[in-house]
Enzyme design. Structure first.
Site, PDB file in Angstrom:
ATOM      1  N   TYR A  72      59.810  42.761  19.921  1.00  0.00           N
ATOM      2  CA  TYR A  72      58.461  42.273  19.617  1.00  0.00           C
ATOM      3  C   TYR A  72      57.855  43.057  18.481  1.00  0.00           C
ATOM      4  O   TYR A  72      58.397  44.079  18.043  1.00  0.00           O
ATOM      5  CB  TYR A  72      57.562  42.310  20.861  1.00  0.00           C
ATOM      6  CG  TYR A  72      57.005  43.677  21.201  1.00  0.00           C
ATOM      7  CD1 TYR A  72      57.801  44.658  21.791  1.00  0.00           C
ATOM      8  CD2 TYR A  72      55.670  43.993  20.921  1.00  0.00           C
ATOM      9  CE1 TYR A  72      57.281  45.909  22.095  1.00  0.00           C
ATOM     10  CE2 TYR A  72      55.144  45.244  21.234  1.00  0.00           C
ATOM     11  CZ  TYR A  72      55.959  46.194  21.819  1.00  0.00           C
ATOM     12  OH  TYR A  72      55.446  47.430  22.115  1.00  0.00           O
ATOM     13  N   GLU A 101      56.267  60.985  21.559  1.00  0.00           N
ATOM     14  CA  GLU A 101      55.145  60.161  21.096  1.00  0.00           C
ATOM     15  C   GLU A 101      54.236  59.931  22.296  1.00  0.00           C
ATOM     16  O   GLU A 101      54.283  60.696  23.257  1.00  0.00           O
ATOM     17  CB  GLU A 101      55.664  58.861  20.479  1.00  0.00           C
ATOM     18  CG  GLU A 101      56.534  58.040  21.414  1.00  0.00           C
ATOM     19  CD  GLU A 101      57.050  56.740  20.812  1.00  0.00           C
ATOM     20  OE1 GLU A 101      56.517  56.272  19.796  1.00  0.00           O
ATOM     21  OE2 GLU A 101      57.981  56.168  21.407  1.00  0.00           O
TER      22      GLU A 101
HETATM   23  N1  PDD Z   1      52.304  49.826  20.243  1.00  0.00           N
HETATM   24  N2  PDD Z   1      54.901  54.141  19.759  1.00  0.00           N
HETATM   25  C1  PDD Z   1      54.952  53.197  20.712  1.00  0.00           C
HETATM   26  C2  PDD Z   1      55.759  53.471  21.938  1.00  0.00           C
HETATM   27  C3  PDD Z   1      54.264  51.987  20.546  1.00  0.00           C
HETATM   28  O1  PDD Z   1      54.337  51.037  21.492  1.00  0.00           O
HETATM   29  C4  PDD Z   1      53.488  51.790  19.381  1.00  0.00           C
HETATM   30  C5  PDD Z   1      52.725  50.526  19.136  1.00  0.00           C
HETATM   31  C6  PDD Z   1      53.443  52.809  18.410  1.00  0.00           C
HETATM   32  C7  PDD Z   1      52.678  52.666  17.127  1.00  0.00           C
HETATM   33  O2  PDD Z   1      53.304  51.720  16.277  1.00  0.00           O
HETATM   34  P1  PDD Z   1      52.467  50.900  15.192  1.00  0.00           P
HETATM   35  O3  PDD Z   1      51.712  51.900  14.384  1.00  0.00           O
HETATM   36  O4  PDD Z   1      53.499  50.198  14.399  1.00  0.00           O
HETATM   37  O5  PDD Z   1      51.570  49.968  15.942  1.00  0.00           O
HETATM   38  C8  PDD Z   1      54.177  53.970  18.634  1.00  0.00           C
HETATM   39  C9  PDD Z   1      51.892  48.454  20.079  1.00  0.00           C
HETATM   40  C10 PDD Z   1      50.697  48.258  19.221  1.00  0.00           C
HETATM   41  C11 PDD Z   1      51.863  47.742  21.404  1.00  0.00           C
HETATM   42  O6  PDD Z   1      52.851  47.850  22.106  1.00  0.00           O
HETATM   43  O7  PDD Z   1      50.917  47.040  21.701  1.00  0.00           O
END
Ligand code: PDD
Length: 285
Positions: A32, A182
């Site tokens: 996704y 993270e």
């Molecule tokens: N989450 N790490 C994890 C485990 C994540 O699920 C996400 C993003 C990020 C940050 O990625 P980005 O900057 O590309 O949004 C880091 C999304 C937004 C979600 O699952 O809704």
């Protein structure tokens, strides 16, 4: 937010139906993406689609749609759902087989689903009114391929829930060596003595697009030293500032971790500068 995209068609969400034999439903077998969008202008669009394609390749789903095609789907979804400040969610599963069997099926088309959801403050967010996040911390018990943005999110969901039940808005994750990976749905930055650091991009973290944009913006600005390196639990606890980043939160300040205050317990001045720079430049990505 009622018009969604399913396998080539736009329809009200109530009409969108998939088979219970879809491997996304049975196995979480899919990839996704979440792309922030402001009035059809997307932030980091190319990098989001590149990451999604990397994920599809990594798990052997063959779907070679061009960036233009995805762009048109994202724009149409945005328009059909009232534009404004939205997250565009894209989801590709390995498709629906005729039976439940672990091996990849042959001759099955991937299921492609997309929808839009409101993100409160992408446009013109007022940094002066942002509240600090309170975070919990825990041992990272997810799998060893966290660089893949898999729809199988149970590990992340359980970690998020731990923090949520402790009255927190996110959960910071540390590996067996006590090193920061993270957060359950965000990447993490710390600041100590005006040096900004974030975890190394390896299999323990998602290659966050907000992280990538922020690193680029900070390095181009050049006001602060920026490091990608191993960060320990003790360093996080004694940091002057901690931030979490994601497409929906952008660059969010953290003021509490478990029962500790981070730094002064107030929003940090380097966070303010970094979040302002991000807001200023994000539409260039
Ligand atoms: N989450 N790490 C994890 C485990 C994540 O699920 C996400 C993003 C990020 C940050 O990625 P980005 O900057 O590309 O949004 C880091 C999304 C937004 C979600 O699952 O809704």
């Amino acid at each position: 937010m009622s018009i969604v995209f399913l396998n080539g068609e736009y329809m009200p969400v109530e009409q969108a139906k998939i088979s219970p034999l879809d491997r996304g439903f049975l196995f979480g077998d899919g990839i996704y993406e979440v792309i922030p969008s402001c009035n059809e202008k997307m932030i980091g669009f190319k990098w989001h689609i590149d990451r999604m394609n990397d994920g599809l390749k990594a798990i052997g789903i063959d779907l070679n749609w061009k960036h233009d095609k995805w762009q048109s789907i994202c724009e149409q979804l945005s328009e059909k759902n009232g534009s404004g400040s939205l997250g565009i969610y894209l989801h590709i599963s390995r498709g629906a087989d005729t039976k439940r069997f672990h091996a990849f099926p042959e001759g099955v088309e991937p299921t492609v689903f997309a929808m839009a959801f409101k993100i409160p403050q992408l446009e013109g967010s007022d940094l002066n009114h942002i509240k600090g996040y309170a975070l919990a911390s825990t041992l990272d018990l997810r799998w060893k391929r966290c660089q893949i943005k898999s729809t199988a999110l149970l590990g992340n969901v359980l970690h998020f829930q731990e923090g949520y039940e402790a009255g927190c808005q996110e959960t910071l994750l540390f590996n067996d060596n006590g090193e920061l990976t993270e957060a359950s749905s965000s990447n993490v930055f710390i600041v100590k003595n005006e040096v900004i650091a974030t975890s190394i991009q390896d299999n323990q973290i998602l290659p966050g697009i907000t992280r990538r944009i922020l690193l680029d913006v900070l390095r181009k600005d050049g006001s602060f030293k920026v490091e990608e390196r191993i960060i320990t639990l003790d360093e996080v606890k004694s940091a002057d500032e901690v931030w979490i980043t994601s497409s929906s939160k952008e660059v969010a300040p953290v003021t509490h971790l478990d029962d500790l205050e981070i730094g002064s317990g107030q929003l940090g001045h380097i966070w303010f500068k970094a979040a302002s720079l991000y807001a200023q430049h994000k539409f260039n990505y």
